[in-house]
Design a protein around this motif. Structure first.
Motif, PDB file in Angstrom:
ATOM      1  N   GLU A 171      64.997  43.817 -20.149  1.00 15.07           N
ATOM      2  CA  GLU A 171      65.618  42.773 -19.345  1.00 15.07           C
ATOM      3  C   GLU A 171      64.700  42.305 -18.217  1.00 15.07           C
ATOM      4  O   GLU A 171      63.847  43.057 -17.732  1.00 15.07           O
ATOM      5  N   VAL A 173      64.553  41.340 -14.439  1.00 14.35           N
ATOM      6  CA  VAL A 173      65.361  41.734 -13.286  1.00 14.35           C
ATOM      7  C   VAL A 173      64.839  41.058 -12.021  1.00 14.35           C
ATOM      8  O   VAL A 173      63.639  41.079 -11.738  1.00 14.35           O
ATOM      9  N   PRO A 184      75.609  39.647  -7.032  1.00 12.43           N
ATOM     10  CA  PRO A 184      74.523  39.561  -8.014  1.00 12.43           C
ATOM     11  C   PRO A 184      74.985  38.788  -9.244  1.00 12.43           C
ATOM     12  O   PRO A 184      76.179  38.737  -9.564  1.00 12.43           O
ATOM     13  N   TRP A 185      74.048  38.174  -9.930  1.00  7.49           N
ATOM     14  CA  TRP A 185      74.360  37.378 -11.109  1.00  7.49           C
ATOM     15  C   TRP A 185      73.801  38.046 -12.349  1.00  7.49           C
ATOM     16  O   TRP A 185      72.825  38.799 -12.298  1.00  7.49           O
ATOM     17  N   VAL A 186      74.441  37.781 -13.462  1.00  9.67           N
ATOM     18  CA  VAL A 186      74.023  38.333 -14.753  1.00  9.67           C
ATOM     19  C   VAL A 186      74.007  37.197 -15.768  1.00  9.67           C
ATOM     20  O   VAL A 186      74.985  36.446 -15.881  1.00  9.67           O
ATOM     21  N   ARG A 187      72.922  37.066 -16.467  1.00 11.90           N
ATOM     22  CA  ARG A 187      72.780  36.089 -17.532  1.00 11.90           C
ATOM     23  C   ARG A 187      72.210  36.808 -18.755  1.00 11.90           C
ATOM     24  O   ARG A 187      71.898  37.991 -18.704  1.00 11.90           O
ATOM     25  N   SER A 188      72.047  36.083 -19.836  1.00 14.45           N
ATOM     26  CA  SER A 188      71.525  36.696 -21.049  1.00 14.45           C
ATOM     27  C   SER A 188      70.131  37.270 -20.808  1.00 14.45           C
ATOM     28  O   SER A 188      69.202  36.539 -20.440  1.00 14.45           O
ATOM     29  N   ARG A 190      68.862  38.824 -18.453  1.00 13.12           N
ATOM     30  CA  ARG A 190      68.359  38.832 -17.084  1.00 13.12           C
ATOM     31  C   ARG A 190      69.502  39.131 -16.128  1.00 13.12           C
ATOM     32  O   ARG A 190      70.648  38.773 -16.373  1.00 13.12           O
ATOM     33  N   GLN A 191      69.158  39.807 -15.064  1.00 13.53           N
ATOM     34  CA  GLN A 191      70.151  40.197 -14.081  1.00 13.53           C
ATOM     35  C   GLN A 191      69.532  40.271 -12.701  1.00 13.53           C
ATOM     36  O   GLN A 191      68.313  40.295 -12.546  1.00 13.53           O
ATOM     37  N   VAL A 193      69.638  42.288  -8.846  1.00 12.31           N
ATOM     38  CA  VAL A 193      69.983  43.566  -8.242  1.00 12.31           C
ATOM     39  C   VAL A 193      69.724  43.491  -6.739  1.00 12.31           C
ATOM     40  O   VAL A 193      68.575  43.291  -6.314  1.00 12.31           O
TER      41      VAL A 193
END
Length: 406
Positions: A171, A173, A184-188, A190-191, A193
């Motif tokens: 991933e 990060v 925090p954001w989360v996408r396909s 990728r995230q 922290v």
């Protein structure tokens, strides 16, 4: 009496590119010059850092963090960063002693031939082509991260973000430190922290694949190994947007729309050398994603402009103002003039017979790869001069973008 409209939050994105990141420093120098000329010295000090949100990847992450750590005095911070790049030497970034710089093919043959012995003696395998241990010492001097909490508390900076790629999870990060709590954001694949940015994050973000070793960082409940943030980075601009930026200045490290030039470096005919293939691969990692993301943002802006205002408010999308500055010249061509400044055995690894770089064809083939490793004052100064010239050529756009034109 009408209340003054608050200035939009301004973000800065500094892309990756190894030694190419010297170009960014030249652009920042020009920006500091324009700010002083437009506002005057006293007003410039009061205005402070023009960027509320600073994001960076790879070597751009190091520049971003150094700039953030001097957010209370933008002009002085830029001068300090520029001084470091003007005096840069390869041994400040990676080891150049004879043992470390064995002939690269020979080094790999030796390591493979002694694999069993090394496994018993050192309990590990070779981690990279070069050892970037000296870079850690340089970061300790250039990037005083302990200043960030007080700078954020005083309102000089809203957020700093750097990106890295996990070799464990695959991933991408984004590690960010902010003045206020941000979800925090989360996408396909990728995230984001939230964390206190450390030098380990910077070393990880700048760990060019194969060239520099991965950096270990605590992530969640385990230790993960991270490499250069440009790998698998599909949306470089997104971090600044998620952190609240309404307008973003983007400083790239490669020409956004590169015209075909048959006489340019790396366009020589014949079978490509190993160095040419490696340079092509690194250029794909470092340069392509940013150009695609900028085009995507501009397409979204254009689409939104076609939607009637009442309907536009029903979507979560908002127009994003961009000021993009990228090299007007091929950095590969500049690098070809400075390959002689690389340590001799690295030149031999690039295919220069007996360490000589006199053959223009050989130098051209190696120039793309060399441009990422040429941490030499001659090369970095030329890139800084190009960055200043390119930014000053966009003077009117920059003044209008930052609201410094009256």
């Amino acid at each position: 009496m009408l209340a003054a409209t608050p200035a939009p939050l301004t973000g800065l994105l500094l892309s990756g590119g190894g030694a190419r990141a010297a170009y960014q420093v030249g652009v920042l120098q020009a920006l500091a010059q324009l700010q002083r000329a437009a506002l005057g010295a006293a007003a410039t000090r009061r205005a402070g850092n023009p960027f509320s949100i600073i994001t960076g990847t790879s070597a751009g992450a190091i520049n971003a963090a150094a700039l953030a750590c001097g957010a209370d005095d933008f002009d002085l911070s830029v001068r300090r960063i520029a001084q470091a790049w003007r005096q840069l030497r390869p041994e400040q970034v990676y080891r150049t002693d004879p043992l470390t710089l064995l002939d690269a093919p020979g080094r790999w043959r030796m390591l493979l031939g002694l694999a069993r012995l090394l496994a018993r003696w050192r309990r590990r395998q070779p981690r990279s082509l070069l050892d970037n241990a000296p870079l850690a010492a340089l970061l300790a001097q250039l990037v005083p991260l302990s200043r960030l909490p007080s700078l954020m508390a005083a309102g000089h900076l809203r957020a700093l973000a750097v990106t890295a790629s996990s070799y464990n999870s695959g991933e991408h990060v984004t590690f960010y430190q902010s003045a206020t709590t941000m979800r925090p954001w989360v996408r396909s694949q990728r995230q984001a922290v939230p964390t206190a940015i450390s030098h380990a994050h910077l070393l990880a973000s700048a760990a060019i694949p194969f060239v520099f070793p991965a950096a270990a960082i605590g992530h969640g409940d385990r230790l993960e190994y991270f490499g250069d943030g440009s790998m698998r980075q599909s949306a470089p601009i997104s971090a600044a947007i998620h952190l609240g930026a309404e307008r973003i200045m983007v400083i790239g490290a490669g020409r956004v729309r590169e015209p075909h030039d048959p006489a340019a470096p790396n366009t020589y005919g014949g079978e490509p050398s190993l160095a040419q293939i490696a340079g092509h691969a690194l250029s794909s990692i470092f340069l392509d994603a940013l150009a695609v993301d900028v085009e995507r943002a501009r397409r979204i802006n254009h689409t939104l402009s076609l939607i009637p205002p009442p309907e536009r408010h029903r979507t979560a999308l908002r127009p994003l103002r961009l000021l993009e500055i990228a090299p007007s010249q091929r950095i590969d061509a500049i690098a070809a003039r400075h390959i002689h400044a690389l340590p001799g055995v690295i030149r031999r690894a690039f295919g220069h017979a007996n360490g000589h770089a006199d053959d223009p064809g050989t130098a051209a083939q190696a120039s793309a790869l060399a441009s990422y490793l040429l941490f030499d004052a001659g090369f970095t100064r030329e890139l800084m001069a190009l960055g200043r010239a390119d930014a000053l050529a966009r003077r009117d756009e920059a003044l209008e973008f930052f609201g410094w034109c009256g």
